[in-house]
Design a protein around this motif. Structure first.
Motif, short mmCIF file in Angstrom:
data_model
loop_
_atom_site.label_atom_id
_atom_site.label_comp_id
_atom_site.label_asym_id
_atom_site.label_seq_id
_atom_site.Cartn_x
_atom_site.Cartn_y
_atom_site.Cartn_z
N ALA A 25 0.86 -1.26 -0.02
CA ALA A 25 -0.04 0.17 0.11
C ALA A 25 0.75 1.24 -0.07
N SER A 26 2.07 1.18 -0.13
CA SER A 26 3.10 2.41 0.02
C SER A 26 3.00 3.09 -1.60
N SER A 27 2.33 2.45 -2.66
CA SER A 27 2.91 2.89 -3.80
C SER A 27 1.80 2.41 -4.71
N GLY A 28 1.50 3.05 -5.93
CA GLY A 28 0.73 2.32 -6.89
C GLY A 28 -0.92 2.11 -6.76
N ILE A 29 -1.37 0.74 -7.10
CA ILE A 29 -2.59 0.59 -6.86
C ILE A 29 -3.11 0.49 -5.55
N GLY A 30 -2.10 -0.35 -4.70
CA GLY A 30 -2.32 -0.38 -3.33
C GLY A 30 -2.41 0.95 -2.65
N THR A 47 0.60 -2.33 4.57
CA THR A 47 1.80 -2.84 4.68
C THR A 47 2.60 -2.72 3.45
N ALA A 48 4.14 -2.68 3.50
CA ALA A 48 4.86 -2.59 2.47
C ALA A 48 6.32 -2.49 3.28
N ARG A 49 7.29 -2.30 2.27
CA ARG A 49 8.65 -2.44 3.25
C ARG A 49 8.98 -0.98 3.57
N SER A 75 9.42 -6.98 4.84
CA SER A 75 9.48 -7.52 3.32
C SER A 75 8.58 -8.96 3.61
N MET A 76 7.73 -9.07 2.44
CA MET A 76 6.98 -10.28 2.59
C MET A 76 7.69 -11.73 2.09
N ASP A 77 8.91 -11.32 1.97
CA ASP A 77 9.71 -12.84 1.54
C ASP A 77 10.19 -12.97 3.10
N LEU A 101 -4.78 -8.42 -1.02
CA LEU A 101 -3.45 -9.04 -1.31
C LEU A 101 -3.13 -8.41 -2.51
N ASN A 102 -1.93 -7.56 -2.57
CA ASN A 102 -1.64 -6.88 -3.60
C ASN A 102 -0.20 -6.78 -3.99
N HIS A 103 0.49 -6.67 -2.91
CA HIS A 103 2.06 -6.33 -3.21
C HIS A 103 2.74 -7.21 -3.89
N ILE A 104 3.98 -6.96 -4.73
CA ILE A 104 4.69 -8.00 -5.49
C ILE A 104 5.96 -7.58 -5.42
N GLU A 124 8.05 -16.72 -3.23
CA GLU A 124 7.95 -16.54 -1.72
C GLU A 124 6.94 -15.21 -1.55
N THR A 125 7.69 -14.23 -2.14
CA THR A 125 6.97 -12.78 -1.96
C THR A 125 5.58 -12.78 -2.61
N ASN A 126 5.53 -13.31 -3.92
CA ASN A 126 4.35 -12.75 -4.64
C ASN A 126 3.17 -14.09 -4.47
N VAL A 150 -7.66 -11.04 -4.25
CA VAL A 150 -6.29 -11.55 -4.65
C VAL A 150 -6.11 -10.50 -6.03
N VAL A 151 -5.12 -9.80 -5.98
CA VAL A 151 -4.81 -8.92 -7.26
C VAL A 151 -3.88 -9.50 -8.16
N SER A 152 -4.39 -9.99 -9.21
CA SER A 152 -3.53 -10.79 -10.07
C SER A 152 -3.48 -10.04 -11.39
N SER A 153 -3.35 -10.71 -12.48
CA SER A 153 -2.86 -10.04 -13.77
C SER A 153 -3.24 -10.77 -14.98
N GLY A 199 -5.01 -5.57 -16.55
CA GLY A 199 -4.22 -5.21 -17.61
C GLY A 199 -3.02 -4.21 -17.30
N TYR A 200 -2.63 -3.63 -18.35
CA TYR A 200 -1.52 -2.44 -18.19
C TYR A 200 -2.10 -1.21 -17.42
N ILE A 201 -1.56 -1.01 -16.34
CA ILE A 201 -2.14 0.15 -15.58
C ILE A 201 -1.11 0.91 -15.05
N GLU A 204 3.70 3.95 -11.56
CA GLU A 204 5.11 4.44 -11.84
C GLU A 204 6.04 3.44 -12.40
N SER A 205 6.00 2.26 -11.14
CA SER A 205 6.75 0.89 -11.50
C SER A 205 6.62 0.48 -12.77
N ALA A 206 5.39 0.13 -13.10
CA ALA A 206 4.94 -0.38 -14.29
C ALA A 206 5.22 0.22 -15.59
N VAL A 207 5.08 1.64 -15.59
CA VAL A 207 5.53 2.47 -16.73
C VAL A 207 6.97 2.40 -16.82
N1 LIG Z 1 0.64 -1.72 -12.96
C1 LIG Z 1 0.39 -2.75 -13.75
O1 LIG Z 1 0.36 -2.66 -15.12
C2 LIG Z 1 0.00 -4.17 -13.46
C3 LIG Z 1 -0.33 -4.46 -11.97
N2 LIG Z 1 -0.63 -5.70 -11.60
C4 LIG Z 1 -0.76 -6.05 -10.25
O2 LIG Z 1 -1.14 -5.05 -9.24
C5 LIG Z 1 -0.86 -5.24 -8.07
C6 LIG Z 1 -0.04 -3.68 -7.73
O3 LIG Z 1 0.85 -3.48 -8.71
P1 LIG Z 1 1.45 -1.81 -8.73
O4 LIG Z 1 0.70 -0.81 -8.04
O5 LIG Z 1 1.74 -1.64 -10.27
O6 LIG Z 1 2.80 -2.12 -8.07
P2 LIG Z 1 3.97 -1.15 -7.17
O7 LIG Z 1 5.23 -1.36 -7.71
O8 LIG Z 1 3.40 0.30 -7.48
O9 LIG Z 1 3.58 -1.49 -5.89
C7 LIG Z 1 4.07 -2.52 -5.15
C8 LIG Z 1 3.84 -2.56 -3.72
O10 LIG Z 1 4.48 -3.67 -3.01
C9 LIG Z 1 5.48 -3.23 -2.12
N3 LIG Z 1 6.59 -4.31 -2.26
C10 LIG Z 1 7.62 -4.50 -2.91
N4 LIG Z 1 8.52 -5.31 -2.46
C11 LIG Z 1 7.92 -5.93 -1.52
C12 LIG Z 1 8.08 -7.02 -0.61
N5 LIG Z 1 9.53 -7.60 -0.82
N6 LIG Z 1 7.65 -7.11 0.60
C13 LIG Z 1 6.45 -6.53 0.79
N7 LIG Z 1 5.97 -5.36 0.05
C14 LIG Z 1 6.57 -5.20 -1.03
C15 LIG Z 1 5.91 -2.00 -2.63
O11 LIG Z 1 6.50 -1.02 -1.51
P3 LIG Z 1 7.89 -1.16 -0.75
O12 LIG Z 1 8.78 -0.91 -2.14
O13 LIG Z 1 7.88 0.17 -0.11
O14 LIG Z 1 7.85 -2.47 0.00
C16 LIG Z 1 4.62 -1.26 -3.11
O15 LIG Z 1 3.93 -0.81 -2.00
C17 LIG Z 1 0.31 -6.34 -8.19
O16 LIG Z 1 -0.01 -7.45 -7.75
C18 LIG Z 1 0.65 -6.60 -9.74
O17 LIG Z 1 1.02 -7.54 -9.85
C19 LIG Z 1 -1.28 -6.53 -12.55
C20 LIG Z 1 -1.09 -6.33 -13.66
C21 LIG Z 1 -0.69 -5.02 -14.31
#
Ligand SMILES: NC(=O)C1=CN([C@@H]2O[C@H](COP(=O)(O)OP(=O)(O)OC[C@H]3O[C@@H](n4cnc5c(N)ncnc54)[C@H](OP(=O)(O)O)[C@@H]3O)[C@@H](O)[C@H]2O)C=CC1
Ligand SMILES: CC(C)CCC[C@@H](C)[C@H]1CC[C@H]2[C@@H]3C(=O)C=C4C[C@@H](O)CC[C@]4(C)[C@H]3CC[C@]12C
Length: 276
Positions: A25-30, A47-49, A75-77, A101-104, A124-126, A150-153, A199-201, A204-207
């Motif tokens: 939840a620290s960035s992106g969709i979360g 949660t996030a790192r 870290s979720m690993d 559940l959204n982190h990757i 382990e993480t995903n 569960v956030v998948s793709s 799909g493609y969202i 910042e990290s995806a772009v």
């Molecule tokens: N964006 C896209 O195009 C797509 C996204 N998705 C899915 O959407 C979800 C969110 O993606 P998106 O918002 O783009 O991702 P972001 O990279 O923006 O966010 C990922 C989040 O996970 C956290 N994270 C990274 N590594 C770890 C770790 N080791 N342990 C715990 N937390 C961690 C990050 O925070 P921190 O670094 O602080 O830990 C951050 O809060 C994912 O499940 C992704 O698979 C699916 C399809 C396409």
């Protein structure tokens, strides 16, 4: 196809006062899901790192109207973190209504390098941490008749190039949670499981990872986040976002998989793939 675009009976009040965990939840969709849930006056555990980012998101959630907001960083690993997160929910709320559940973990967009250790760590993480979080949450979710989201793709249904390890972790999620959903029905466990096929969202990290290879315009993360919450609250089996593009891809995959594969390859700017 039509089913998923049909008007829905969702109201934001459904989330008021609900106790929700959002991972990644620290960035992106979360992060965007946290802001929507805050506006809806939910209780939040994020949660996030990165602690500094989580602090800022929590602050903003409180400004937006969250009933409460706190975070756990790690870290979720790490195999102990999932239980720690659920213990925190139990201690502060005495229950839980929704687990998102959204982190990757980090994964590049390039040819498989042969790094098996990375595959192990990414699983382990995903994947494994999702199972551990859901397992630890289950007693509380049974009690509240709550939701697992569960956030998948698309990459968890159709494997394109440059996402071998990532795709594997998302395929694993679908296998595990679809089987679990069947068992819940057999056992009369009233906990919903919603699988989100994105799909493609435009996060910042995806772009950053793919815009030099994939020319498509990414869909907005704010709307994506809201659709995920909506699907979870409505106890949907799955949601597609953006619905038409993803729906078309899944349909094409089911009756002409090789054609779709070649369309995907043809759509990528292969000369821009970074080979390291
Ligand atoms: N964006 C896209 O195009 C797509 C996204 N998705 C899915 O959407 C979800 C969110 O993606 P998106 O918002 O783009 O991702 P972001 O990279 O923006 O966010 C990922 C989040 O996970 C956290 N994270 C990274 N590594 C770890 C770790 N080791 N342990 C715990 N937390 C961690 C990050 O925070 P921190 O670094 O602080 O830990 C951050 O809060 C994912 O499940 C992704 O698979 C699916 C399809 C396409
Ligand atoms: C017709 C084709 C162009 C359709 C293929 C769909 C493509 C564009 C979509 C579907 C799923 C998407 C990936 C995804 O799920 C998650 C991530 C992780 C993130 O950190 C980096 C970006 C990445 C690899 C996305 C890249 C774009 C993908 C492959």
């Amino acid at each position: 196809f039509y089913f998923y675009s049909a008007p829905e009976n969702f109201s934001e009040e459904m989330l008021r006062g609900k106790r929700v965990i959002v991972t990644g939840a620290s960035s992106g969709i979360g992060e965007q899901m946290a802001y929507h849930l805050a506006r809806m006056e939910a209780h939040l555990l994020l949660t996030a790192r990165t602690e500094a980012k989580l602090q800022k998101v929590v602050e903003r959630c409180l400004e937006l109207g969250a009933a409460s907001a706190r975070y756990i960083s790690g870290s979720m690993d790490s195999p102990s973190l999932p239980e720690e997160v659920l213990r925190e929910a139990e201690n502060t709320w005495g229950g839980l209504d929704m687990l998102i559940l959204n982190h990757i973990g980090q994964s590049g967009f390039t040819f498989f390098s042969g790094d098996v250790g990375h595959v192990r760590n990414l699983l382990e993480t995903n994947f494994v941490s999702y199972v551990a979080l859901a397992t630890a949450a289950l007693p509380m979710l049974k009690e509240s008749e709550g939701n697992i989201v569960v956030v998948s793709s698309v990459a968890g249904r159709i494997a394109g190039p440059f996402t071998a390890s990532y795709s594997a972790t998302k395929f694993a999620l679908e296998g595990f949670f679809s089987s679990l959903r069947q068992e819940f029905i057999i056992d009369k466990v009233n906990v919903s499981i919603t699988l989100c096929i994105l799909g493609y969202i435009n996060t910042e990290s995806a772009v950053r990872a793919v815009s030099h290879v994939i020319p498509d315009t990414p869909a907005p993360k704010e709307e994506c986040a809201l659709e995920i919450i909506r699907a979870g609250a409505l106890r949907r089996r799955e949601m597609l976002y953006p619905p038409r593009a993803v729906g078309t891809m899944l349909l094409l995959h089911s009756f002409a998989p090789e054609l779709l594969d070649s369309i995907i390859r043809g759509n990528y700017r292969l000369e821009n793939v970074r080979r390291t």
